[in-house]
Design an enzyme around this catalytic site. Structure first.
Site, PDB file in Angstrom:
ATOM      1  N   HIS A  46       0.827  -1.205   0.000  1.00 55.56           N
ATOM      2  CA  HIS A  46       0.000   0.000   0.000  1.00 55.56           C
ATOM      3  C   HIS A  46       0.865   1.259   0.000  1.00 55.56           C
ATOM      4  O   HIS A  46       2.041   1.207   0.360  1.00 55.56           O
ATOM      5  CB  HIS A  46      -0.862   0.049   1.274  1.00 55.56           C
ATOM      6  N   CYS A  64      -3.222   0.396  10.038  1.00 54.31           N
ATOM      7  CA  CYS A  64      -4.115  -0.648   9.512  1.00 54.31           C
ATOM      8  C   CYS A  64      -5.203  -1.061  10.500  1.00 54.31           C
ATOM      9  O   CYS A  64      -6.272  -1.528  10.106  1.00 54.31           O
ATOM     10  CB  CYS A  64      -3.330  -1.913   9.164  1.00 54.31           C
TER      11      CYS A  64
END
Length: 286
Positions: free
Chosen positions: A174, A275
């Site tokens: 990411h 996250c």
């Protein structure tokens, strides 16, 4: 993804956090970009409980904890299921098909907060919250294996008050695998060639000039900045025993309340600090 909205002055303000308990299936079935040592579940749980404890106990956030779902091994990584900015929540369409049902529980909890819910229903779109960096002024969206151009376009349609720029992500899962916001105008960025190239792209795309905080380790560049009225500038960052050289860089931030957080086990399955929570700033009454 942090719902840190209200323009640059309110950046980092937060009242609620959504988190999720770890399923035991994470150890063997969670997605991972590379083979490696197995997750120690007991240690992972301890680390996660400390993380949640900081949000709830130390920072005074109202924490909404979703139960674990053994059929969804990656469900602890709630950031990927929603992007929240101010009073609007975009429910994503995660790039990994095995993760798409994670959005269902996220929808229910965000509805309970009376947020404006937008659902990503276009089957051609993919978006993981881990690819979304909100700076308080604009969004940067990583185009990665998990997020595509259509997903970025839907995010731009949802948050029309903010500019949205896309950043190619090649060597990481990411965009926020190697960067995050470490303050109202401060981008924490890793030292790898890929991270520095992405930063250059962001600088070229933006009309605003950001300060940067370069850390030796890409993984350590993922940190959580909060602006808590009773505490001021707060930064959750990776622990010195994990990334000692990067920790030294964070320790130079004299205006921040620094909170080291270990994330040794979830990092084995590509988990970072951002996250594991969706941060929300509720300014209207529930």
């Amino acid at each position: 993804m942090a719902g840190l909205g209200g323009g640059p002055g309110a950046f980092g303000r937060c009242t609620h956090a959504v988190v999720r308990a770890l399923p035991e299936s994470l150890c063997r079935q969670a997605l991972r970009s590379a083979a490696g040592p197995e997750v120690d579940f007991a240690r992972a749980e301890r680390e996660h409980q400390l993380y949640v404890g900081v949000l709830r106990g130390k920072l005074g956030l109202r924490v909404l904890e979703l139960p674990a779902d053994e059929s969804l091994p990656d469900c602890v990584f709630v950031e990927d299921a929603a992007v929240v900015c101010e009073e609007t929540a975009l429910l994503t369409r995660p790039g990994a098909p095995s993760r798409r049902k994670e959005v269902e529980a996220m929808k229910r909890v965000l509805e309970s907060l009376n947020l404006n819910i937008v659902e990503m229903v276009d089957e051609n779109a993919t978006l993981d919250g881990g690819d979304v960096l909100f700076t308080g002024r604009e969004f940067f969206v990583g185009l990665s294996k998990r997020t595509n151009q259509r997903g970025a376009e839907i995010l731009a349609d949802t948050f029309k008050d903010y500019a949205v720029s896309t950043v190619p992500v090649h060597d990481s899962l990411h965009l926020k695998s190697f960067c995050s916001m470490a303050g109202p105008n401060l981008i924490a960025i890793g030292s790898s060639e890929a991270a520095q190239k992405a930063l250059k792209t962001m600088q070229q795309m933006s009309d605003h000039r950001y300060d940067k905080l370069t850390v030796p380790d890409d993984a350590a560049a993922n940190c959580i900045y909060l602006n808590i009225p009773s505490k001021g500038h707060v930064l959750l960052h990776r622990a010195p025993e994990e990334y000692p050289e990067s920790a030294k860089v964070f320790e130079k931030l004299k205006d921040h309340m620094l909170i080291p957080i270990a994330n040794t086990e979830l990092e084995k399955v590509d988990g970072a600090l951002t996250c594991c929570s969706v941060l929300i700033n509720k300014t209207s009454e529930l």
